[in-house]
Design a protein around this motif. Structure first.
Motif, PDB file in Angstrom:
ATOM      1  N   MET A   1     -15.846  -7.921 -12.051  1.00 58.37           N
ATOM      2  CA  MET A   1     -15.156  -6.792 -11.660  1.00 58.37           C
ATOM      3  C   MET A   1     -14.108  -6.916 -10.399  1.00 58.37           C
ATOM      4  O   MET A   1     -13.346  -5.832 -10.015  1.00 58.37           O
ATOM      5  N   LEU A   2     -14.226  -8.115  -9.892  1.00 58.86           N
ATOM      6  CA  LEU A   2     -13.360  -8.418  -8.531  1.00 58.86           C
ATOM      7  C   LEU A   2     -11.947  -7.985  -8.787  1.00 58.86           C
ATOM      8  O   LEU A   2     -11.311  -7.689  -7.556  1.00 58.86           O
ATOM      9  N   PRO A   3     -11.348  -8.354 -10.080  1.00 58.32           N
ATOM     10  CA  PRO A   3      -9.880  -8.057  -9.838  1.00 58.32           C
ATOM     11  C   PRO A   3      -9.689  -6.580  -9.741  1.00 58.32           C
ATOM     12  O   PRO A   3      -8.635  -6.542  -8.914  1.00 58.32           O
ATOM     13  N   GLN A   4     -10.416  -5.770  -9.848  1.00 57.31           N
ATOM     14  CA  GLN A   4     -10.382  -4.258  -9.634  1.00 57.31           C
ATOM     15  C   GLN A   4     -10.380  -4.080  -8.107  1.00 57.31           C
ATOM     16  O   GLN A   4      -9.545  -3.482  -7.389  1.00 57.31           O
ATOM     17  N   VAL A   5     -11.347  -4.773  -7.425  1.00 60.46           N
ATOM     18  CA  VAL A   5     -11.609  -4.631  -6.128  1.00 60.46           C
ATOM     19  C   VAL A   5     -10.524  -5.160  -5.434  1.00 60.46           C
ATOM     20  O   VAL A   5     -10.117  -4.496  -4.313  1.00 60.46           O
ATOM     21  N   ILE A   6     -10.270  -6.402  -5.770  1.00 64.18           N
ATOM     22  CA  ILE A   6      -8.885  -7.089  -4.942  1.00 64.18           C
ATOM     23  C   ILE A   6      -7.592  -6.238  -4.998  1.00 64.18           C
ATOM     24  O   ILE A   6      -7.184  -6.180  -3.857  1.00 64.18           O
ATOM     25  N   VAL A   7      -7.442  -5.783  -6.036  1.00 66.33           N
ATOM     26  CA  VAL A   7      -6.151  -4.805  -6.088  1.00 66.33           C
ATOM     27  C   VAL A   7      -6.456  -3.584  -5.452  1.00 66.33           C
ATOM     28  O   VAL A   7      -5.313  -3.266  -4.638  1.00 66.33           O
ATOM     29  N   LEU A   8      -7.299  -3.063  -5.377  1.00 68.29           N
ATOM     30  CA  LEU A   8      -7.593  -1.787  -4.414  1.00 68.29           C
ATOM     31  C   LEU A   8      -7.603  -2.120  -2.923  1.00 68.29           C
ATOM     32  O   LEU A   8      -6.907  -1.127  -2.128  1.00 68.29           O
ATOM     33  N   VAL A   9      -8.005  -3.241  -2.656  1.00 71.58           N
ATOM     34  CA  VAL A   9      -7.865  -3.508  -1.221  1.00 71.58           C
ATOM     35  C   VAL A   9      -6.466  -3.888  -0.761  1.00 71.58           C
ATOM     36  O   VAL A   9      -5.882  -3.568   0.160  1.00 71.58           O
ATOM     37  N   ALA A  10      -5.905  -4.941  -1.643  1.00 66.17           N
ATOM     38  CA  ALA A  10      -4.642  -5.622  -1.268  1.00 66.17           C
ATOM     39  C   ALA A  10      -3.432  -4.580  -1.475  1.00 66.17           C
ATOM     40  O   ALA A  10      -2.274  -4.903  -0.962  1.00 66.17           O
ATOM     41  N   ALA A  11      -3.616  -3.623  -2.175  1.00 64.38           N
ATOM     42  CA  ALA A  11      -2.488  -2.721  -2.548  1.00 64.38           C
ATOM     43  C   ALA A  11      -2.020  -1.681  -1.623  1.00 64.38           C
ATOM     44  O   ALA A  11      -1.330  -1.120  -1.420  1.00 64.38           O
ATOM     45  N   GLY A  12      -3.198  -1.526  -0.541  1.00 60.91           N
ATOM     46  CA  GLY A  12      -2.914  -0.547   0.244  1.00 60.91           C
ATOM     47  C   GLY A  12      -1.836  -0.422   1.218  1.00 60.91           C
ATOM     48  O   GLY A  12      -1.083   0.700   1.416  1.00 60.91           O
ATOM     49  N   PRO A  13      -1.316  -1.937   1.760  1.00 63.28           N
ATOM     50  CA  PRO A  13      -0.112  -1.667   2.427  1.00 63.28           C
ATOM     51  C   PRO A  13       1.308  -1.368   1.837  1.00 63.28           C
ATOM     52  O   PRO A  13       2.287  -1.033   2.368  1.00 63.28           O
ATOM     53  N   PHE A  14       0.998  -1.481   0.416  1.00 60.69           N
ATOM     54  CA  PHE A  14       2.315  -1.331  -0.308  1.00 60.69           C
ATOM     55  C   PHE A  14       2.699   0.275  -1.162  1.00 60.69           C
ATOM     56  O   PHE A  14       3.472   0.476  -1.661  1.00 60.69           O
ATOM     57  N   VAL A  15       1.386   0.952  -0.841  1.00 60.44           N
ATOM     58  CA  VAL A  15       1.333   2.209  -1.504  1.00 60.44           C
ATOM     59  C   VAL A  15       2.456   3.195  -0.978  1.00 60.44           C
ATOM     60  O   VAL A  15       3.253   3.647  -1.516  1.00 60.44           O
ATOM     61  N   SER A  16       2.548   3.349   0.392  1.00 62.88           N
ATOM     62  CA  SER A  16       3.652   4.228   1.047  1.00 62.88           C
ATOM     63  C   SER A  16       4.969   3.882   0.610  1.00 62.88           C
ATOM     64  O   SER A  16       6.019   4.684   0.377  1.00 62.88           O
ATOM     65  N   LYS A  17       5.201   2.515   0.808  1.00 63.96           N
ATOM     66  CA  LYS A  17       6.683   2.199   0.452  1.00 63.96           C
ATOM     67  C   LYS A  17       7.042   2.491  -1.090  1.00 63.96           C
ATOM     68  O   LYS A  17       8.140   2.544  -1.313  1.00 63.96           O
ATOM     69  N   PHE A  18       5.975   2.170  -1.905  1.00 65.24           N
ATOM     70  CA  PHE A  18       6.262   2.530  -3.303  1.00 65.24           C
ATOM     71  C   PHE A  18       6.327   4.230  -3.591  1.00 65.24           C
ATOM     72  O   PHE A  18       7.504   4.174  -4.258  1.00 65.24           O
ATOM     73  N   VAL A  19       5.703   4.690  -2.908  1.00 64.75           N
ATOM     74  CA  VAL A  19       6.015   6.168  -3.062  1.00 64.75           C
ATOM     75  C   VAL A  19       7.096   6.693  -2.321  1.00 64.75           C
ATOM     76  O   VAL A  19       7.773   7.490  -3.102  1.00 64.75           O
ATOM     77  N   GLU A  20       7.554   6.070  -1.268  1.00 60.87           N
ATOM     78  CA  GLU A  20       8.904   6.531  -0.650  1.00 60.87           C
ATOM     79  C   GLU A  20      10.213   5.892  -1.477  1.00 60.87           C
ATOM     80  O   GLU A  20      11.031   6.648  -1.612  1.00 60.87           O
ATOM     81  N   ARG A  21       9.920   4.976  -2.226  1.00 56.07           N
ATOM     82  CA  ARG A  21      11.068   4.340  -2.971  1.00 56.07           C
ATOM     83  C   ARG A  21      11.329   5.194  -4.247  1.00 56.07           C
ATOM     84  O   ARG A  21      12.344   5.485  -4.664  1.00 56.07           O
ATOM     85  N   VAL A  22      10.141   5.594  -4.970  1.00 58.26           N
ATOM     86  CA  VAL A  22      10.448   6.253  -6.330  1.00 58.26           C
ATOM     87  C   VAL A  22      10.101   7.844  -6.311  1.00 58.26           C
ATOM     88  O   VAL A  22      10.484   8.500  -7.200  1.00 58.26           O
ATOM     89  N   GLY A  23       9.581   8.318  -5.221  1.00 56.93           N
ATOM     90  CA  GLY A  23       9.358   9.527  -5.000  1.00 56.93           C
ATOM     91  C   GLY A  23       7.971  10.034  -5.465  1.00 56.93           C
ATOM     92  O   GLY A  23       7.399   9.411  -6.232  1.00 56.93           O
ATOM     93  N   PHE A  24       7.543  11.227  -4.950  1.00 53.80           N
ATOM     94  CA  PHE A  24       6.152  11.781  -5.246  1.00 53.80           C
ATOM     95  C   PHE A  24       5.925  11.807  -6.693  1.00 53.80           C
ATOM     96  O   PHE A  24       4.920  11.397  -7.365  1.00 53.80           O
TER      97      PHE A  24
END
Length: 243
Positions: A68-91
Motif C-alpha cells: 500500500m506504500l504507493p498510496q502513502v508516498i503520493v499522499l505525503v509527497a504531493a502536499g507541496p504541489f497541491v496549492s500550486k495546482f489549485v491556483e493554476r487550474v482553479g478550484f
C-alpha cells in the motif's frame, strides 16, 4: 428508509439539526458529492486490495502493508504541489479533475487489478493523487457556497460526507463478497472454484464502486455548473483557517 425519515424530520422540525436548504446550494452539494466519491473509492479500494493481496495472492500482512506504500508516498509527497495546482487550474476544475482521477484509479483496479501488482500500484497512485487535491478543493467549494456565518457546519458536512461514504464503500464491497463467495473467506487453501468466486466478486465490487463514484462526480459537475456567478473566492489558506 432511515434517510427518508431523517429528511422528513428535518423539513418539519421548527429548529432542525441540519438546514437542508444549505445542502441544496449548488457549490455545497457539488463539494459534498466530490468528497463522497473520494471517500467511497478510497475505502473500497483499500479494503479490496488488502483482501486480494493477503487472501488471494498469499501475501503476509507486513508485505500487504508495504504494497500500500504507493498510496502513502503520493499522499505525503504531493502536499507541496497541491496549492500550486489549485491556483493554476482553479478550484472548480481542480475539484472535478481530482474526483475524476479517483474514479479512474478505481476503474483501473476493477478492470486490470487481477493482472498483476503493477496495475494495483497505478490505481493506488491515481486515487491518492486525486484525494490529496480533493481533500482541499471539495471542502473549499462547500465553504464558498455557504454564508460566512455557517462555515463551521460546512466543515462538519464535509467530514460527515467522507465518513458516511467510507462506511458505504466498505459495506457495499463486503456485501458483494459475502454474496458471491461460498465458504469461509479467511481460511487458507481455497478451491479453484472459491478463487474464481473471489476474483469475480472483487471485479464486480470494484465496478460497482466505480459506477457509484462516477455518478457522484457527474452530479457534482452538474451542480457546480448551475452555481450562480459571483461566488466569493477563497484561497487554500482561507480554508485552513476556516476549518
Amino acid at each position: 428508509m432511515g434517510a427518508i425519515l431523517f429528511i422528513r424530520r428535518e423539513r418539519s422540525a421548527r429548529y432542525p439539526l441540519l438546514d437542508l436548504k444549505l445542502v441544496a446550494r449548488p457549490l455545497v452539494s457539488s463539494g459534498l458529492a466530490y468528497k463522497a466519491a473520494a471517500g467511497l473509492a478510497t475505502a473500497g479500494l483499500g479494503y479490496l486490495v488488502t483482501l486480494q493481496l493477503q487472501l488471494d495472492w498469499g501475501w503476509t500482512p507486513a508485505h500487504a502493508a508495504i504494497g500500500m506504500l504507493p498510496q502513502v508516498i503520493v499522499l505525503v509527497a504531493a502536499g507541496p504541489f497541491v496549492s500550486k495546482f489549485v491556483e493554476r487550474v482553479g478550484f472548480d476544475r481542480a475539484a472535478w479533475l481530482s474526483a475524476a482521477a479517483v474514479v479512474f484509479g478505481l476503474a483501473v483496479y476493477a478492470v486490470l487489478g487481477s493482472f498483476g501488482y503493477l496495475w494495483i500500484a497505478i490505481a493506488l497512485v491515481l486515487v491518492a493523487a486525486g484525494i490529496r487535491v480533493n481533500g482541499v478543493v471539495a471542502g473549499t467549494n462547500v465553504l464558498r457556497g455557504l454564508p460566512e456565518n455557517r462555515t463551521s457546519i460546512g466543515a462538519a458536512l464535509v467530514d460527515t460526507a467522507s465518513e458516511v461514504a467510507t462506511g458505504v464503500g466498505i459495506a457495499a464491497s463486503g456485501t458483494i463478497l459475502a454474496t458471491l463467495f461460498t465458504g469461509r473467506i479467511a481460511t487458507s487453501n481455497w478451491s479453484m472454484h472459491q478463487t474464481a468466486q473471489f476474483r469475480e466478486a472483487v471485479t464486480i465490487a470494484g465496478l460497482a464502486l466505480t459506477a457509484a463514484a462516477a455518478a457522484l462526480v457527474g452530479w457534482g459537475i452538474v451542480r457546480v455548473r448551475s452555481a450562480a456567478d459571483g461566488q466569493p473566492t477563497m484561497s487554500v489558506d482561507d480554508v485552513a483557517m476556516s476549518t
